[in-house]
Design an enzyme around this catalytic site. Structure first.
Site, mmCIF file in Angstrom:
data_model
loop_
_atom_site.group_PDB
_atom_site.id
_atom_site.type_symbol
_atom_site.label_atom_id
_atom_site.label_comp_id
_atom_site.label_asym_id
_atom_site.label_seq_id
_atom_site.Cartn_x
_atom_site.Cartn_y
_atom_site.Cartn_z
ATOM 1 N N ARG A 296 41.244 45.245 38.510
ATOM 2 C CA ARG A 296 40.135 44.507 37.914
ATOM 3 C C ARG A 296 38.850 44.732 38.720
ATOM 4 O O ARG A 296 38.900 45.017 39.924
ATOM 5 C CB ARG A 296 40.482 43.004 37.875
ATOM 6 C CG ARG A 296 41.358 42.634 36.711
ATOM 7 C CD ARG A 296 40.731 42.991 35.382
ATOM 8 N NE ARG A 296 39.644 42.099 35.045
ATOM 9 C CZ ARG A 296 39.719 41.118 34.151
ATOM 10 N NH1 ARG A 296 40.839 40.929 33.470
ATOM 11 N NH2 ARG A 296 38.687 40.348 33.903
ATOM 12 N N THR B 205 49.320 44.638 43.839
ATOM 13 C CA THR B 205 50.601 45.227 43.426
ATOM 14 C C THR B 205 50.386 46.672 42.978
ATOM 15 O O THR B 205 51.321 47.467 43.005
ATOM 16 C CB THR B 205 51.248 44.422 42.277
ATOM 17 O OG1 THR B 205 50.236 44.091 41.327
ATOM 18 C CG2 THR B 205 51.892 43.153 42.799
ATOM 19 N N LYS C 210 36.914 43.354 45.715
ATOM 20 C CA LYS C 210 37.728 44.573 45.693
ATOM 21 C C LYS C 210 36.914 45.808 46.087
ATOM 22 O O LYS C 210 37.460 46.872 46.332
ATOM 23 C CB LYS C 210 38.360 44.762 44.315
ATOM 24 C CG LYS C 210 39.380 43.668 43.949
ATOM 25 C CD LYS C 210 39.945 43.855 42.549
ATOM 26 C CE LYS C 210 40.808 42.688 42.091
ATOM 27 N NZ LYS C 210 42.201 42.760 42.596
HETATM 28 C C1 26Q Z 1 41.498 30.185 36.033
HETATM 29 C C2 26Q Z 1 40.849 29.178 35.345
HETATM 30 C C3 26Q Z 1 40.194 29.442 34.172
HETATM 31 C C4 26Q Z 1 40.185 30.733 33.669
HETATM 32 C C5 26Q Z 1 40.845 31.749 34.342
HETATM 33 C C6 26Q Z 1 41.490 31.469 35.530
HETATM 34 C C7 26Q Z 1 42.196 32.547 36.253
HETATM 35 C C8 26Q Z 1 42.806 33.564 35.533
HETATM 36 C C9 26Q Z 1 43.467 34.580 36.168
HETATM 37 C C10 26Q Z 1 42.277 32.581 37.628
HETATM 38 C C11 26Q Z 1 42.943 33.602 38.260
HETATM 39 C C12 26Q Z 1 43.558 34.611 37.542
HETATM 40 C C13 26Q Z 1 44.278 35.722 38.136
HETATM 41 C C14 26Q Z 1 44.540 35.865 39.405
HETATM 42 C C15 26Q Z 1 45.243 37.050 39.900
HETATM 43 O O1 26Q Z 1 45.579 37.942 39.151
HETATM 44 N N1 26Q Z 1 45.531 37.106 41.195
HETATM 45 C C16 26Q Z 1 46.220 38.254 41.741
HETATM 46 O O2 26Q Z 1 47.603 37.960 41.754
HETATM 47 C C17 26Q Z 1 48.352 39.105 42.136
HETATM 48 C C18 26Q Z 1 49.818 38.776 41.994
HETATM 49 O O3 26Q Z 1 50.219 37.882 42.979
HETATM 50 C C19 26Q Z 1 47.988 39.537 43.539
HETATM 51 O O4 26Q Z 1 48.680 40.720 43.847
HETATM 52 C C20 26Q Z 1 46.480 39.760 43.665
HETATM 53 O O5 26Q Z 1 46.138 40.009 45.008
HETATM 54 C C21 26Q Z 1 45.732 38.549 43.150
HETATM 55 O O6 26Q Z 1 44.336 38.805 43.131
#
Ligand code: 26Q
Length: 765
Positions: free
Chosen positions: A506, A613, A511
């Protein structure tokens, strides 16, 4: 699964005739796809599944499944057989390459959920997923004039033959202003060649009552029609934010819809099986995938009390059932909801949250740091940590930061609650499926045990030298395939003998795609000055989606696309380098990129990437990492050796200290090439009608926290190590490093991860 070619083909024919009045030779690709998938489903679902004493439910707002057909055929052990059968009647599985990905997730967190479902089934662990069946998944990305454009992702375009709607399990979810019907769609999750079928249940929202014309005519119906509209809207679309919180009420509705439907369903089945609710923890546990499904906690408390339990009794059950995974350190991603908005929408749920806050205070936890409700804001992470049995981070360094910073006060209180479970990836999709030639090469040397016991890859170590020629040949073929694909889809020519330097993930400032971009401009200048005659020809490949509302991320995309136009269009330069930003990076694109990469860029600011990952996927495909000591990179170095990778940059411990006195402008004064690169953002080299690049430059040099992610600080060390890597590329020493990484990737199997979860948290079977 046993495979009978004639029976398979006759099933396909029968379904084609019944559903589409079509025949195998002339059916459209879409018709054939549906018929083949349904034929496989029919057979695969005949296998009887054992009943387990206890199952775990993985609650997640995202499941980034990608394409199902190839991985399902692989796991059922009939991939080659099905291809053979179709070939015998003049058709091929290849045409299913146009099937849409199921992109019901943003990035890492959603893809992790998908890998865990596959691994749990493959390890015979009774884990089921519960999520939302978004009508539109993560947007489709195109570039116009270098700017990102978003379109709706119609992932059901070819139908959804891998799901079964289970109308009899529909439930009603109650909001203060409306009732919504939740209909489950079940997607089987096939274990790898072991006959196990787990389930992913995705909920779809519908109007409780179909549209009532009589009422509408009497003018009572207007409100009903509005309700019906809102009901269907809940599952319309996945919020495209990754690692950022958006406080939208519709998102809150989605979250509650998911957890209420799932818990009602689970309790109903529990009671139907004749068990008492107080015994729920003996039969069920729930893994909360970040804070997004944390409303499950007050919802379970509410449901248990509606069945006659006291709050304390319900709390005791809940605290045995729930566990919480944190995936992020970024403050802007920690979920908070306005207390008023929450209590308006879900008064009964809010009441339970207040009861938790009161219980916490009654226990004497008077520090504000612990508060679930503070200044009219609900802190979902505190609720999760307070009630859960176990809280885990997703890599050693990340769990360390949770203990010492994010949840330091909680850790002091409940040290035993905190565990680390380092992320993993499924080796079936991320090696067997995406690089069958490399998989065959490995099979030939050490057998097939590694398919289910990835640590066996270490048996390759003694053969590393011997394997080099075949490994080089396979990598070369993968690069040729990728180059052809990129030529077709992006219109950019990448010579396969160039070094393929890949950064796909992303788009986020932390990053640091920008760091990579500046290094390209640095090399560009050297080439222009005639100082880089021995610069090894390199293709810089990017893939990333920016959240539609994330201005700086979109500016970075524009910047890199401008660099690509400059570099690729310059005859003097394009003999040495090419730049491409591929459009609509997704799981299927990743499968092609990961096996064709020579360099894996994992360059986040230390302390920011919880795990990553993608880094593991490249490693498993025999690619060296150019990276910082962040996330799982640290463990990759532990496993494969720091010397076999290319590590640079400030460490986590250094970052805090650097930030105390950091002045980005000073860095530029000692580094004229970097200064030029930063100036190029605004000196007219690139078109910038909207002033985006100017703002990007501003984020580095001015404002209250200039260059928050230390791009400029880490630049000199990054370029030093990158130049060293480019110089070593192509030597036997370099290729040995690639294979030593592959041989050391065992730890990063999601099989190991789910077994860790089971051993430390779920304790199933
Ligand atoms: C929260 C509230 C409202 C709208 C969206 C969100 C939201 C959505 C997606 C907050 C966070 C995410 C995603 C987070 C994410 O993908 N984190 C990643 O998780 C991976 C798996 O553990 C890690 O390898 C990554 O380092 C981490 O960035």
């Amino acid at each position: 699964m046993p495979f009978d070619k004639d029976q398979f083909l006759s099933s396909v024919s029968r379904i084609l005739r019944a559903e589409y009045a079509a025949e195998i030779p002339t059916a459209t690709e879409k018709e054939l796809y549906n018929a083949v998938s349904r034929a496989v489903m029919e057979q695969a679902l005949e296998q009887k599944q054992p009943v387990h004493a206890k199952r775990c439910a993985y609650f997640s707002a995202e499941f980034l499944m990608g394409r199902a057909i190839f991985s399902n055929l692989l796991n059922l052990g009939i991939l080659e057989e099905a291809e053979g059968a179709l070939a015998s009647v003049g058709r091929s599985l290849n045409c299913f390459e146009d099937v849409e990905d199921a992109a019901l997730g943003n990035g890492g967190l959603g893809r992790l959920a998908a890998c865990y479902l596959e691994s749990a089934a493959s390890c015979d662990i009774p884990l089921d997923g519960y999520g939302i069946r978004y009508r539109y998944g993560l947007f489709r990305q195109t570039f116009e004039d270098g700017y990102q454009h978003e379109e709706g992702d119609d992932w059901l375009k070819w139908g959804d033959p891998w799901s079964i709607p289970v109308e009899r399990d529909a439930v009603v979810v109650h909001f203060d202003d409306l009732d919504v019907k939740a209909v489950p769609y079940d997607m089987p999750i096939f274990g790898y060649k072991n006959g196990v079928v787990n389930n992913l249940r995705l909920w779809s929202s519908e109007a409780v009552q179909p549209f009532d014309f009589a009422a509408f005519n009497e003018m009572k119906g207007e409100r009903k029609a509005e309700e019906n509209f809102l009901a269907t809207k809940i599952c319309d679309v996945l919020y495209p934010n990754d690692n950022t919180m958006v406080g939208k009420i519709l998102r809150l509705r989605q979250q509650y819809f998911l957890v209420s439907a799932s818990l009602q369903d689970i309790l109903k089945k529990h009671l139907a099986a004749g068990y008492a609710l107080k015994d729920l923890p003996a039969h069920r546990c729930f893994q909360l995938n970040d804070t997004h499904p944390v409303l499950a906690i007050p919802e379970l408390l509410r449901l248990l009390q509606s069945h006659g339990m006291t709050f304390e009794e319900a709390f005791a059950v809940a605290s045995k059932c729930f566990n919480f995974t944190n995936h992020t350190i970024l403050a802007e991603a920690l979920e908070k909801w306005d207390a008023l908005a929450l209590s308006d929408l879900l008064p009964d749920v809010f009441e339970q949250i207040v009861a938790c806050q009161n219980r916490l205070e009654a226990e004497g936890l008077s520090k504000e740091k612990y508060f679930i409700i503070r200044d009219n804001v609900v802190h979902m992470a505190n609720l999760a940590v307070y009630v859960s049995s176990k809280v885990n981070g997703v890599a050693e360094i990340h769990t360390g930061i949770l203990k010492s910073e994010t949840f330091a006060d909680w850790y002091e209180l409940y040290p035993k609650k905190f565990v680390n479970i380092t992320n993993g990836i499924t080796p079936r999709r991320w090696l067997l499926l995406n690089d069958p030639a490399l998989a065959k090469l490995i099979d030939g040397k050490i057998g097939e045990g590694w398919h289910t016991e990835l640590s066996e890859l270490k048996k390759l170590k003694p053969f590393v030298s011997e394997l080099l020629p075949d490994f080089k040949r396979i990598k070369r073929q993968n690069k040729e395939k990728l180059a052809a694909y990129i030529k077709e889809h992006e219109g950019v020519e990448l010579p396969p003998d160039f070094i393929f330097d890949v950064q796909v993930k992303r788009l986020h400032e932390y990053k640091r795609q920008l760091l990579n971009a500046f290094s390209i401009l640095y090399f560009y200048q050297k080439i222009k000055r005639g100082e880089a005659k021995d610069f090894p020809p390199t293709a810089f490949i990017f893939g990333a989606k920016a959240a539609p509302g994330y201005y700086m991320a979109k500016a970075v995309i524009k910047f890199i696309n401008e660099i690509a136009a400059l570099v690729n269009g310059d005859e003097e330069v394009n003999r040495y380098m090419r730049v491409v930003f591929v459009q609509n990076y997704n799981v299927s694109y990743a499968e092609k990129l990961v096996c064709a990469a020579d360099i894996s860029e994992q360059i986040s600011l230390a302390g920011m990437e919880a795990s990553g990952t993608g880094n593991m996927k490249f490693m498993l495909n025999g690619t060296v990492t150019l990276g910082t000591m962040d996330g799982a990179n640290v463990e990759i170095c532990e496993e494969a050796g720091k010397d076999n990778n290319y590590i640079f940059g400030a460490t986590v411990d250094e970052v805090a200290e650097i930030k105390r006195y950091y002045c980005p402008r000073e860095i530029l004064e000692t580094n004229p090439d970097l200064k030029r690169a930063v100036e190029m953002l605004t000196d007219g080299t690139f078109s910038d009608e909207l002033g985006m690049l100017e703002k990007l430059q501003g984020s580095l040099l001015s404002g209250h926290d200039p260059d928050r992610y230390l791009v400029l600080y880490d630049f000199p060390d990054y370029v030093r190590v990158k130049e060293q890597l480019l110089k070593e590329y192509g030597t036997d020493e370099y290729y040995k490093k690639c294979l030593l990484n592959l041989a050391a990737a065992g730890k990063f199997s999601a099989d190991r991860s789910v077994k860790d979860y089971n051993r430390l948290i779920w304790k199933l079977k």
